[in-house]
Enzyme design. Structure first.
Site, PDB file in Angstrom:
ATOM      1  N   TYR B 146     -18.553 -66.269  11.843  1.00  0.00           N
ATOM      2  CA  TYR B 146     -18.351 -66.294  13.002  1.00  0.00           C
ATOM      3  C   TYR B 146     -19.652 -66.235  13.953  1.00  0.00           C
ATOM      4  O   TYR B 146     -20.622 -65.279  13.840  1.00  0.00           O
ATOM      5  CB  TYR B 146     -17.626 -64.886  13.145  1.00  0.00           C
ATOM      6  CG  TYR B 146     -17.189 -64.455  14.541  1.00  0.00           C
ATOM      7  CD1 TYR B 146     -15.870 -64.917  15.059  1.00  0.00           C
ATOM      8  CD2 TYR B 146     -17.930 -63.771  15.765  1.00  0.00           C
ATOM      9  CE1 TYR B 146     -15.514 -64.537  16.203  1.00  0.00           C
ATOM     10  CE2 TYR B 146     -17.470 -63.379  16.927  1.00  0.00           C
ATOM     11  CZ  TYR B 146     -16.240 -63.945  17.182  1.00  0.00           C
ATOM     12  OH  TYR B 146     -15.788 -63.862  18.445  1.00  0.00           O
ATOM     13  N   GLN B 148     -21.217 -66.197  17.470  1.00  0.00           N
ATOM     14  CA  GLN B 148     -21.104 -65.892  18.626  1.00  0.00           C
ATOM     15  C   GLN B 148     -22.267 -65.517  19.380  1.00  0.00           C
ATOM     16  O   GLN B 148     -22.924 -66.160  20.211  1.00  0.00           O
ATOM     17  CB  GLN B 148     -20.209 -64.469  18.730  1.00  0.00           C
ATOM     18  CG  GLN B 148     -20.025 -63.842  20.413  1.00  0.00           C
ATOM     19  CD  GLN B 148     -18.968 -62.645  20.301  1.00  0.00           C
ATOM     20  OE1 GLN B 148     -17.898 -63.072  20.246  1.00  0.00           O
ATOM     21  NE2 GLN B 148     -19.653 -61.595  20.792  1.00  0.00           N
ATOM     22  N   THR B 149     -23.231 -64.551  18.834  1.00  0.00           N
ATOM     23  CA  THR B 149     -24.399 -64.235  19.496  1.00  0.00           C
ATOM     24  C   THR B 149     -25.500 -65.203  19.368  1.00  0.00           C
ATOM     25  O   THR B 149     -25.475 -66.126  18.398  1.00  0.00           O
ATOM     26  CB  THR B 149     -24.983 -63.054  18.482  1.00  0.00           C
ATOM     27  OG1 THR B 149     -24.289 -62.005  18.332  1.00  0.00           O
ATOM     28  CG2 THR B 149     -26.450 -62.640  18.867  1.00  0.00           C
ATOM     29  N   LYS B 282      -6.257 -59.895  25.483  1.00  0.00           N
ATOM     30  CA  LYS B 282      -6.122 -59.628  24.222  1.00  0.00           C
ATOM     31  C   LYS B 282      -6.341 -58.035  24.092  1.00  0.00           C
ATOM     32  O   LYS B 282      -7.376 -57.537  24.543  1.00  0.00           O
ATOM     33  CB  LYS B 282      -7.160 -60.457  23.485  1.00  0.00           C
ATOM     34  CG  LYS B 282      -6.974 -61.826  23.489  1.00  0.00           C
ATOM     35  CD  LYS B 282      -8.038 -62.731  23.504  1.00  0.00           C
ATOM     36  CE  LYS B 282      -8.663 -62.911  24.744  1.00  0.00           C
ATOM     37  NZ  LYS B 282      -9.823 -63.798  25.039  1.00  0.00           N
ATOM     38  N   GLN B 338     -35.549 -27.479   1.467  1.00  0.00           N
ATOM     39  CA  GLN B 338     -34.117 -27.299   1.951  1.00  0.00           C
ATOM     40  C   GLN B 338     -33.599 -27.741   3.354  1.00  0.00           C
ATOM     41  O   GLN B 338     -32.640 -28.355   3.635  1.00  0.00           O
ATOM     42  CB  GLN B 338     -33.618 -25.734   1.711  1.00  0.00           C
ATOM     43  CG  GLN B 338     -33.760 -25.282   0.112  1.00  0.00           C
ATOM     44  CD  GLN B 338     -33.999 -23.926   0.204  1.00  0.00           C
ATOM     45  OE1 GLN B 338     -33.769 -22.948   0.912  1.00  0.00           O
ATOM     46  NE2 GLN B 338     -34.261 -23.198  -1.134  1.00  0.00           N
ATOM     47  N   GLU B 431     -22.455 -54.557  15.802  1.00  0.00           N
ATOM     48  CA  GLU B 431     -21.181 -53.917  16.420  1.00  0.00           C
ATOM     49  C   GLU B 431     -21.380 -52.939  17.736  1.00  0.00           C
ATOM     50  O   GLU B 431     -20.905 -52.049  17.782  1.00  0.00           O
ATOM     51  CB  GLU B 431     -20.443 -52.975  15.296  1.00  0.00           C
ATOM     52  CG  GLU B 431     -19.783 -53.671  14.349  1.00  0.00           C
ATOM     53  CD  GLU B 431     -18.384 -54.620  14.931  1.00  0.00           C
ATOM     54  OE1 GLU B 431     -17.818 -53.661  15.877  1.00  0.00           O
ATOM     55  OE2 GLU B 431     -18.239 -55.781  14.950  1.00  0.00           O
ATOM     56  N   GLU B 433     -24.849 -52.459  20.253  1.00  0.00           N
ATOM     57  CA  GLU B 433     -26.360 -51.663  20.355  1.00  0.00           C
ATOM     58  C   GLU B 433     -25.859 -50.323  20.749  1.00  0.00           C
ATOM     59  O   GLU B 433     -25.192 -50.030  21.753  1.00  0.00           O
ATOM     60  CB  GLU B 433     -27.282 -52.360  21.327  1.00  0.00           C
ATOM     61  CG  GLU B 433     -28.630 -52.039  21.012  1.00  0.00           C
ATOM     62  CD  GLU B 433     -29.121 -50.607  21.586  1.00  0.00           C
ATOM     63  OE1 GLU B 433     -29.660 -49.733  21.061  1.00  0.00           O
ATOM     64  OE2 GLU B 433     -28.632 -50.445  22.747  1.00  0.00           O
ATOM     65  N   SER B 530     -22.661 -38.470  26.625  1.00  0.00           N
ATOM     66  CA  SER B 530     -21.862 -39.105  25.458  1.00  0.00           C
ATOM     67  C   SER B 530     -22.311 -38.495  24.155  1.00  0.00           C
ATOM     68  O   SER B 530     -21.514 -38.245  23.352  1.00  0.00           O
ATOM     69  CB  SER B 530     -22.137 -40.646  25.405  1.00  0.00           C
ATOM     70  OG  SER B 530     -21.947 -41.144  26.555  1.00  0.00           O
TER      71      SER B 530
END
Lengths: 667, 667
Positions: B146, B148-149, B282, B338, B431, B433, B530
């Site tokens: 595929y 694309q980039t 889509k 630990q 997928e 950045e 976020s």
């Protein structure tokens, strides 16, 4: 036309350079320690560029392991043939630069010969031994390494397992590796290149163990280079980085060496096996401080390189169209990108200046030691241990932030980031594992806290803050008026607080559990105290250096130094908010200060990284090229791939071709 | 004797396992989703182990790039010959496990064929195209990728440069790369393996650009595998990781493809060049959510592997003698160790359970979408984007902490850490950045904040906290009584506060500057919002999962879940102290909670990591071996080094030998 702006350059990067509000050459000289140093850098660079012996056939990332070791050996032999090109006394300056230009980050099999084998001969031999071995080592008629660490033993020397048992009947030591964990493991150049090593082994004589001692040992035949009988050695395999070095393993099977192989400046074993203990303990601290000043400068240089690559690429890369129709913008314009990259640039400066300062302290220390004054020693030794730890970790993190800021292309070895990271992050582990180092610093801080509490403290400049009585609340009113002294005062408060918090925790635990458990239960807080101690030092050094800079440079650098400080405060705001030392609005003010600094640095960012004076030869990064023409260069770089030697690789005939043909026949 | 305890094992690691306070098999089943899943894991493992086709000739880290690609191709062909061994519908479970056992972390040239080529054919072709291409792709009579980039274009699809210009005279599209930056760059398997690709190009017809569209394109001759005329392609060179894949570049020189090469499920170009726009946009979001659930599980698995290696090695490694004469202790006993390792284990659990939850949400979403209900979509899509970002970054950091905790041996590729890191950290970039993702999430949060302020908010479960009225101060009294609900309440407070802080900053900026600048100036704070949104979700999911666990497992896991939460709070204490929401003594309480959790986890740490059910075949780490016999295995591993093929390597004859001989002649 100038050193940095040339015809054919990417237009965006040229535009950035034309916007510089300061003179890049003046900044370079200030960064590197003066016009003369800068001139020498350029002379060394020109020499290296002019000498075809120093060229790599293709970028090393395309070479196999064997080819890397071979190529590195070829270059280091040529480099050490030509040491007259530099001032040999100035390893911190000219030596490091020369080596970085010629050898890059993949290193070579002679590193330990120069870093450890030679200095140990100089420091640990008696006069007769010195006369025998030093000329050979200097002339490179033998190649040596330093074999101390074992497969099962690192920091704790007292538990090394390799034995050297004295046999008075033949006046020999018998070297032996009683277990697999006794295998010497890691020494650079040990696997395939060295024919000698300083081996550290437990000395046994007259049935008694006298602890670890150094011996000079021949490992391979001088003519055939085959391992001596009783010596088993080899390469330890590929690593995260530095694969041009043949780090090795070494096992002895009752291998006999003469009595005079023991380095006898301090301890001795007489022919009859009588052990003579050292008259006074070895003062190895001074050298360690110097080695750390080198390491810290090296880390700063790697982080500066990463920041340079990320900044230049961010000026060239255009992505995203905040206003549709206006075209894509340089990614350097995104605040999030600045927030990723500029603090790393600020750190690189902070670390570089700290390295200078530590080197100067080392010189002062050496001077004082010659007058028998050892007062400065523990404080400086502790500081240098702590700096090594904080700097190497922040550098590793910073490099990765720079890499990630370059998106997908940062993941390619064309960016040089994978190599920079692999090389630099080793510094977290070698020369003292970082957490072990921080706990060493903590022992010093605990002592300082104790003396302060007792009122007997006599702390010198670096630790003076521990016994100061500070303010109860920060005096910050507005970020615009937040002075260097105020910033330092606020960091001193937090560092002091953490030192006493850890100290109190330790003391309290000591009342309930055994001392070793008390220490262990307080160790995370103690390590935090060490980190604050170091951060305070870094901020102070950086701000004071900038305050003394020439006005034209200061007006730029002040934003960089303040970014460094504000970033530390805002990302640890909890420490500053505790007990109301700062108010939330003061933290908000500092956060806004971070964003202001980012905005101030944005227009001069490319020229600031140019000022570090990296040549493309040193960066070895397609993304960080001076001319900014990265895309053409990426396509060209990729042609070196082993897979591109032919249009169709053998894998097709062997696996994919038959698979597809078979499937076609069935459809 | 048991699955984990066997004769000849390292005694320390056996002792640890005997101390387990819970049943490891029960824990494994709980972690992996039940007895049946666990049983299937073992069946798949046995099958892979029994099949000699899946064996690597030597560990892949000793292979050259060509050998890696070749070895990976050999195995993936065999693996896809045998997909009947697993439940093909369960890629999240059986498929991922099967692939990880066979292919490891170096991947292979058919990744994109399965992840992107096949699904795109399924989703974007019209019926006729589907009939033509899908059977070929499934049968592996063609191999596709595929593309694309592009070299100069990533996230912003609208700026892709590759053109597909329709020529009605021949009813063909002309594919062309007008510049170097138009080169397709990165697609896996593109360089040498694929003979087809889905190519995304700007569609031009009747002189108008219709934006990026997908085309199926033949790149290489089916018989000879030579590139088609007009197609230039190759490998893009070595990367930080995943070097078993031939990621490639691709340039077109006026390459003609038939009209029916355009994938026409949505948009169409008629023979005369008339463009027909898609009837409705889509809905690709659902698939993205699923891909992210896979990614998050994969990241959790890598971090869990790193924690397993570090924990086992820390149980075996003895270093330091806190009480002289008592012998060296296991490094797992150090609190600092630990503190480095256990939070990573806790994160791995948190991420794994979040992955399950997202997969379940995806299934719910798919169900709701079939009923035309799209309400959940934006919230879940935002969450999955944010999770991908936070999880991949924390995973990368965590892996490095685990590596560093293993000292020098962590730096060796024998540890597997370099490979684990190189593989996992790619997830920060592909997928979507990470920062771009966080800002996408922020757009959703800003909307939620706006609706809350307007009083029109109708937020579903994940974002409900934004419109809640919370407490003004934390209700924490003592760490022992700090309940799940209280912990969640406190995290909700901080997350909500940061959402509104960023929102207010944005709104304020919008009054003074252009909208795009306001967004940019607030973007660092928006990204932080976020992150808190995601952290809250992770803590909540983890605590609730543990609260529902069987009692015998819960009593262990509660400390792991609380460690995860307490670590987040104490390392961001500033956010909790602000405006007096928490008092310093509450923060101290939480810090002590961290140390208590570490102490509780210590005795069961080895069994906890055993419960993840990694086989040595999956870990591929000498340090992490089940049997704990790491030193023998390190020595054995090193024998594979290319440099150990002969005692004396050619470099000696070429460089070092002559150098030393020459020096000897002069001494």
């Amino acid at each position: 036309m100038s050193r940095w702006i040339q015809n054919g350059d990417n237009v965006d990067i040229t535009k950035e350079r034309k916007n510089a509000t300061f003179n890049t050459e003046r900044m370079s000289a200030w960064i590197h320690g003066g016009d003369e140093v800068l001139k020498r850098r350029r002379e060394i660079l020109d020499y290296v560029k002019s000498n075809p012996d120093f060229k790599d056939p293709i970028p090393v990332e395309f070479l196999s392991r064997e080819e890397r070791v071979s190529n590195g050996t070829r270059k280091i032999v040529k480099m050490t043939d030509n040491t007259d090109q530099i001032d040999g006394a100035d390893f911190f300056g000219e030596g490091m630069y020369f080596q970085s230009l010629v050898m890059g980050r993949d290193l070579h099999p002679l590193s330990l010969h120069y870093i450890m084998f030679l200095p140990t001969l100089q420091g640990q031999t008696d006069d007769e031994q010195l006369d025998e071995w030093l000329p050979k080592a200097i002339a490179r008629s033998i190649v040596g390494t330093y074999a101390q660490t074992e497969l099962g033993h690192g920091t704790n020397l007292s538990k090394l397992e390799t034995t050297a048992t004295y046999d008075p009947s033949t006046q020999e030591f018998v070297l032996h590796s009683p277990t697999i964990t006794a295998a010497k493991w890691w020494p650079g150049g040990l696997g395939k290149s060295s024919n000698h090593a300083i081996v550290v082994a437990q000395l046994y004589t007259k049935g008694q163990c006298k602890g670890p001692h150094p011996f000079i040992v021949q490992l391979r035949d001088l003519e055939t280079h085959k391992p001596m009988k009783g010596v088993r050695l080899g390469d330890i395999g590929p690593k995260l980085g530095i694969n041009g070095s043949d780090n090795g393993f070494l096992l002895f099977d009752k291998y006999r060496i003469p009595r005079k192989a023991m380095l006898m400046r301090y301890s001795k074993v007489q022919p009859d096996g009588t052990y003579i203990a050292p008259a006074h303990s070895k003062l190895g601290y001074g050298t360690m401080v110097f080695v750390r000043s080198i390491m810290i400068k090296d880390q700063a240089t790697q982080l500066g390189a990463a920041a340079t690559i990320a900044t230049r690429y961010s000026a060239v890369r255009r992505q995203g169209e905040p206003v549709v129709g206006n075209g894509e913008i340089q990614i350097l314009d995104y605040q999030t990108q600045q927030y990723r990259v500029f603090p790393q640039l600020a750190r690189a400066f902070a670390f570089l200046f700290a390295a200078y300062e530590i080197r100067d302290l080392y010189l002062r220390l050496t001077e004082e030691l010659t007058h028998g004054n050892t007062e400065l020693l523990p404080e400086i030794h502790a500081l240098s241990s702590g700096l090594k730890s904080v700097v190497s970790w922040d550098t590793a993190q910073g490099i990765e932030q720079c890499r990630l800021s370059c998106g997908g292309h940062g993941y390619s070895q064309a960016s040089a980031f994978p190599e920079i990271y692999g090389y630099a992050v080793g510094g977290c582990t070698y020369e003292g594992e970082n957490l072990v180092m921080l706990l060493q610093v903590a022992r010093y801080l605990v002592k300082a806290a104790e003396e302060t509490r007792k009122g007997t403290s006599n702390l010198a400049e670096i630790c003076g803050y521990i016994s100061k009585t500070g303010r109860r609340t920060s005096s910050l009113t507005s970020i615009a008026n937040y002075t260097t002294d105020q910033i330092i005062e606020d960091l001193e408060h937090v560092a002091r607080k953490q030192v006493f918090h850890a100290y109190d925790k330790l003391k309290k635990a000591q009342q309930h559990v055994k001392p070793e458990d008390a220490w262990n239960q307080s160790s995370v807080e103690l390590a935090k105290a060490s980190r604050w101690h170091v951060r305070l030092y870094l901020v102070k050094t950086f701000l004071k250096k900038v305050d003394k800079a020439p006005e034209d440079l200061k007006k730029v650098m002040i934003h960089v130094a303040r970014l460094y400080a504000f970033d530390i405060i805002s990302s640890s705001s909890g420490n500053f908010l505790e007990e109301g030392y700062m108010r939330p609005d003061q933290i908000t003010e500092i956060k806004e200060g971070v964003y202001e600094c980012l905005a101030k640095i944005r227009p001069v960012a490319v020229s600031l990284v140019d000022s570090w004076d990296y040549d493309d030869l040193e960066l070895k990064s397609v993304l960080g090229k001076r001319d900014g023409n990265v895309y053409e260069a990426l396509l060209q770089w990729a042609q070196n791939s082993q897979l591109n030697k032919s249009d169709v690789i053998p894998t097709f005939e062997k696996y994919l071709g038959p698979m597809m043909k078979d499937a076609r026949s069935k459809l």
